[in-house]
Design an enzyme around this catalytic site. Structure first.
Site, PDB file in Angstrom:
ATOM      1  N   TYR A 138       3.219   6.789  18.337  1.00  0.00           N
ATOM      2  CA  TYR A 138       3.655   6.939  16.930  1.00  0.00           C
ATOM      3  C   TYR A 138       4.805   7.954  16.844  1.00  0.00           C
ATOM      4  CZ  TYR A 138       3.599   7.833  11.913  1.00  0.00           C
ATOM      5  OH  TYR A 138       3.976   7.972  10.592  1.00  0.00           O
ATOM      6  N   SER A 187       0.837  -1.203   0.000  1.00  0.00           N
ATOM      7  CA  SER A 187       0.000   0.000   0.000  1.00  0.00           C
ATOM      8  C   SER A 187       0.874   1.256   0.000  1.00  0.00           C
ATOM      9  CB  SER A 187      -0.884  -0.028   1.258  1.00  0.00           C
ATOM     10  OG  SER A 187      -1.624   1.164   1.396  1.00  0.00           O
ATOM     11  N   GLY A 188       0.271   2.364  -0.378  1.00  0.00           N
ATOM     12  CA  GLY A 188       0.866   3.681  -0.191  1.00  0.00           C
ATOM     13  C   GLY A 188       2.291   3.833  -0.718  1.00  0.00           C
ATOM     14  N   ILE A 189       3.173   4.304   0.149  1.00  0.00           N
ATOM     15  CA  ILE A 189       4.552   4.615  -0.246  1.00  0.00           C
ATOM     16  C   ILE A 189       5.301   3.344  -0.669  1.00  0.00           C
ATOM     17  CG2 ILE A 189       6.769   5.499   0.618  1.00  0.00           C
ATOM     18  CD1 ILE A 189       4.994   7.302   2.554  1.00  0.00           C
ATOM     19  N   SER A 249       9.373   9.897   9.880  1.00  0.00           N
ATOM     20  CA  SER A 249       8.285  10.879   9.719  1.00  0.00           C
ATOM     21  C   SER A 249       8.687  12.196  10.359  1.00  0.00           C
ATOM     22  CB  SER A 249       7.021  10.370  10.410  1.00  0.00           C
ATOM     23  OG  SER A 249       6.025  11.377  10.442  1.00  0.00           O
ATOM     24  N   GLY A 273       4.636   0.653   8.421  1.00  0.00           N
ATOM     25  CA  GLY A 273       4.423   1.369   9.672  1.00  0.00           C
ATOM     26  C   GLY A 273       2.941   1.426   9.954  1.00  0.00           C
ATOM     27  N   LEU A 284       5.449  -8.173  10.682  1.00  0.00           N
ATOM     28  CA  LEU A 284       6.716  -7.768  11.299  1.00  0.00           C
ATOM     29  C   LEU A 284       6.691  -7.881  12.820  1.00  0.00           C
ATOM     30  CD1 LEU A 284       7.629  -4.675   9.098  1.00  0.00           C
ATOM     31  CD2 LEU A 284       8.403  -7.038   8.851  1.00  0.00           C
TER      32      LEU A 284
HETATM   33  P1  NAI Z   1      -0.062   2.668   4.260  1.00  0.00           P
HETATM   34  O1  NAI Z   1      -0.986   2.345   5.376  1.00  0.00           O
HETATM   35  O2  NAI Z   1      -0.612   2.928   2.913  1.00  0.00           O
HETATM   36  O3  NAI Z   1       1.050   1.523   4.146  1.00  0.00           O
HETATM   37  C1  NAI Z   1       1.609   0.889   5.267  1.00  0.00           C
HETATM   38  C2  NAI Z   1       1.853  -0.571   4.920  1.00  0.00           C
HETATM   39  O4  NAI Z   1       2.477  -1.215   6.052  1.00  0.00           O
HETATM   40  C3  NAI Z   1       0.546  -1.330   4.622  1.00  0.00           C
HETATM   41  O5  NAI Z   1       0.635  -2.025   3.407  1.00  0.00           O
HETATM   42  C4  NAI Z   1       0.414  -2.276   5.804  1.00  0.00           C
HETATM   43  O6  NAI Z   1      -0.260  -3.491   5.501  1.00  0.00           O
HETATM   44  C5  NAI Z   1       1.887  -2.494   6.166  1.00  0.00           C
HETATM   45  N1  NAI Z   1       1.996  -3.010   7.538  1.00  0.00           N
HETATM   46  C6  NAI Z   1       1.366  -2.543   8.630  1.00  0.00           C
HETATM   47  N2  NAI Z   1       1.643  -3.325   9.680  1.00  0.00           N
HETATM   48  C7  NAI Z   1       2.468  -4.289   9.241  1.00  0.00           C
HETATM   49  C8  NAI Z   1       3.084  -5.412   9.863  1.00  0.00           C
HETATM   50  N3  NAI Z   1       2.885  -5.706  11.158  1.00  0.00           N
HETATM   51  N4  NAI Z   1       3.873  -6.219   9.106  1.00  0.00           N
HETATM   52  C9  NAI Z   1       4.045  -5.955   7.790  1.00  0.00           C
HETATM   53  N5  NAI Z   1       3.494  -4.921   7.155  1.00  0.00           N
HETATM   54  C10 NAI Z   1       2.708  -4.098   7.873  1.00  0.00           C
HETATM   55  O7  NAI Z   1       0.766   3.924   4.762  1.00  0.00           O
HETATM   56  P2  NAI Z   1       1.945   4.774   4.046  1.00  0.00           P
HETATM   57  O8  NAI Z   1       1.546   6.171   4.090  1.00  0.00           O
HETATM   58  O9  NAI Z   1       2.380   4.169   2.800  1.00  0.00           O
HETATM   59  O10 NAI Z   1       3.077   4.598   5.163  1.00  0.00           O
HETATM   60  C11 NAI Z   1       4.364   4.110   4.879  1.00  0.00           C
HETATM   61  C12 NAI Z   1       5.323   4.643   5.916  1.00  0.00           C
HETATM   62  O11 NAI Z   1       5.402   6.059   5.800  1.00  0.00           O
HETATM   63  C13 NAI Z   1       4.906   4.353   7.358  1.00  0.00           C
HETATM   64  O12 NAI Z   1       6.058   3.955   8.097  1.00  0.00           O
HETATM   65  C14 NAI Z   1       4.390   5.685   7.844  1.00  0.00           C
HETATM   66  O13 NAI Z   1       4.542   5.831   9.244  1.00  0.00           O
HETATM   67  C15 NAI Z   1       5.269   6.646   7.068  1.00  0.00           C
HETATM   68  N6  NAI Z   1       4.728   7.988   6.928  1.00  0.00           N
HETATM   69  C16 NAI Z   1       3.556   8.218   6.250  1.00  0.00           C
HETATM   70  C17 NAI Z   1       3.047   9.504   6.150  1.00  0.00           C
HETATM   71  C18 NAI Z   1       1.753   9.791   5.455  1.00  0.00           C
HETATM   72  O14 NAI Z   1       1.229  10.917   5.622  1.00  0.00           O
HETATM   73  N7  NAI Z   1       1.201   8.893   4.692  1.00  0.00           N
HETATM   74  C19 NAI Z   1       3.750  10.644   6.747  1.00  0.00           C
HETATM   75  C20 NAI Z   1       4.988  10.305   7.405  1.00  0.00           C
HETATM   76  C21 NAI Z   1       5.436   9.020   7.487  1.00  0.00           C
END
Ligand code: NAI
Length: 268
Positions: free
Chosen positions: A154, A12-14, A114, A74, A49
Site C-alpha cells: 500500500y 463509498s467514503g471520499i 496518501s 483504492g 479497475l
Molecule cells: P473506501 O473504502 O470508503 O472507498 C474506496 C472505494 O474504492 C470503495 O467504494 C471500493 O468499492 C472502491 N474500489 C476498491 N477496489 C476497486 C476496484 N478494483 N475497482 C473499482 N473500485 C474499487 O475508502 P476511502 O477512504 O474513501 O478511500 C479513497 C481513497 O483515499 C483510496 O485511494 C485510499 O487509499 C485513499 N486514502 C484514504 C485514507 C483514509 O484514511 N480513509 C487516507 C489516505 C488515503
C-alpha cells in the site's frame, strides 16, 4: 456549461462525498466502482479497475466530453499485495489512458494518494520498475523480485501514484489538462479500520491526537473538488496534503531538534 466528472471509488467514503459535492454544485457525475453507490443523481457504472476490458467497455459509454477524472478508488494493505498494486498502481493510468481523449483543454485529473507514500521503503529504481508494470503478470513478476506484504505494498503503491502524477503533469501540460495529487492523512471512512489493522491502532490514534481528530471524507472531497474546478486553473503538478497539519507537525518537530555536532567556531 455543465461539467461532467468521472469519479472512481464513488460508492463509498471520499469518492461518495466527492460525488455528492460535485452534484450539489451542478456537475454531472459518473461513478466507476466495483459496486453501485447510493446517490440518486450520480450515474454508477460497475467497473472493476483490475479488469482492463471492463474499463474499455465503460469508457465507450462515456459522453464525448469528460471535464475531469478523479482517481479515488483504492484498496488498503489488508488486501494481498497483488490486489493492492493492481488497483492502486495499475488502476489510475488505465482509467486515464481510456478516458483522456475525452478531456478538453481546461480539464483536470486528480489522483488521491496518501501520506502513506512517505512510508515507502522500496528504492526509487524499484518504484520506477513498478510504475512500468502494465498488467497483473507484470505486477506478479515485480512482486517476485520485491516481495512485500499488503501493508508495505500500500505504501509503495501510493509512492508510485505520486510519481505517476508528476510524470502525467508533464505529459498533459501541452494539452492544457492539469494534474493534481491529493494526499490525505487518516480519514473517517470504512477503510480506516483496515489502516488500524495494518499500521497499528497506536499509530493511527497518535496521528489523530496530534491534530485533534481524523479528517472527514467531505474535507478531502472539498480539496479534490477544488482541484478539479476552473478556480484551480493555475494549480498544476502539485501534491495537496489534506491532513489537518499532521505533516507540518512532523516537519516542525524535526526542525526544532537541536543541530548535532556543530563544528567548533562555525557560524550560528
Ligand atoms: P473506501 O473504502 O470508503 O472507498 C474506496 C472505494 O474504492 C470503495 O467504494 C471500493 O468499492 C472502491 N474500489 C476498491 N477496489 C476497486 C476496484 N478494483 N475497482 C473499482 N473500485 C474499487 O475508502 P476511502 O477512504 O474513501 O478511500 C479513497 C481513497 O483515499 C483510496 O485511494 C485510499 O487509499 C485513499 N486514502 C484514504 C485514507 C483514509 O484514511 N480513509 C487516507 C489516505 C488515503
Amino acid at each position: 456549461m455543465t461539467s461532467t466528472i468521472l469519479v472512481t471509488g464513488a460508492a463509498s467514503g471520499i469518492g461518495a462525498a466527492l460525488g455528492e459535492r460535485l452534484v450539489s454544485r451542478g456537475d454531472d457525475v459518473i461513478g466507476w466502482d466495483i459496486r453501485p453507490g447510493a446517490h440518486e443523481r450520480v450515474r454508477y457504472d460497475v467497473v472493476d479497475l483490475t479488469d482492463p476490458a471492463a474499463i474499455t467497455v465503460a469508457a465507450a459509454s462515456l459522453p464525448d466530453r469528460v471535464d475531469g477524472i478523479a482517481n479515488v478508488a483504492g484498496v488498503p494493505g489488508t488486501f494481498p499485495a497483488q490486489r493492492v498494486l493492481e488497483v492502486n498502481v495499475l488502476g489510475p493510468p488505465r482509467v486515464v489512458d481510456a478516458v483522456i481523449d475525452r478531456v478538453p483543454p481546461g480539464g483536470a485529473v486528480v489522483n488521491v494518494a496518501s501520506l502513506a507514500a512517505a512510508r515507502n521503503t522500496v528504492p526509487s529504481e524499484g518504484v520506477a520498475a513498478l510504475r512500468a508494470a502494465h498488467d497483473a503478470a507484470d505486477v506478479a513478476a515485480w512482486l517476485a523480485d520485491c516481495p512485500l506484504d499488503g501493508s508495505a505494498a500500500y505504501d509503495t503503491s501510493k509512492r508510485a501514484l505520486v510519481e505517476y502524477s508528476t510524470l502525467l503533469t508533464a505529459e498533459l501540460l501541452g494539452r492544457g489538462v492539469r494534474v493534481v495529487t491529493v494526499s490525505p492523512g487518516p480519514v473517517e471512512t470504512p477503510i480506516l479500520v483496515d489502516f488500524v489493522a495494518t499500521m497499528g491502532k497506536d499509530a493511527i490514534d497518535r496521528s489523530g491526537a496530534a491534530v485533534g481528530r481524523h479528517g472527514s471524507a467531505d474535507e478531502v472531497a472539498a480539496a479534490v473538488a477544488f482541484a478539479l474546478s476552473p478556480e484551480a486553473s493555475w494549480v498544476n503538478g502539485i501534491e495537496i496534503l489534506v491532513d489537518g497539519g499532521l505533516s507540518a507537525l512532523r516537519a516542525a518537530a524535526a526542525l526544532a531538534r537541536p543541530a548535532l555536532a556543530r563544528p567548533k567556531g562555525a557560524a550560528r
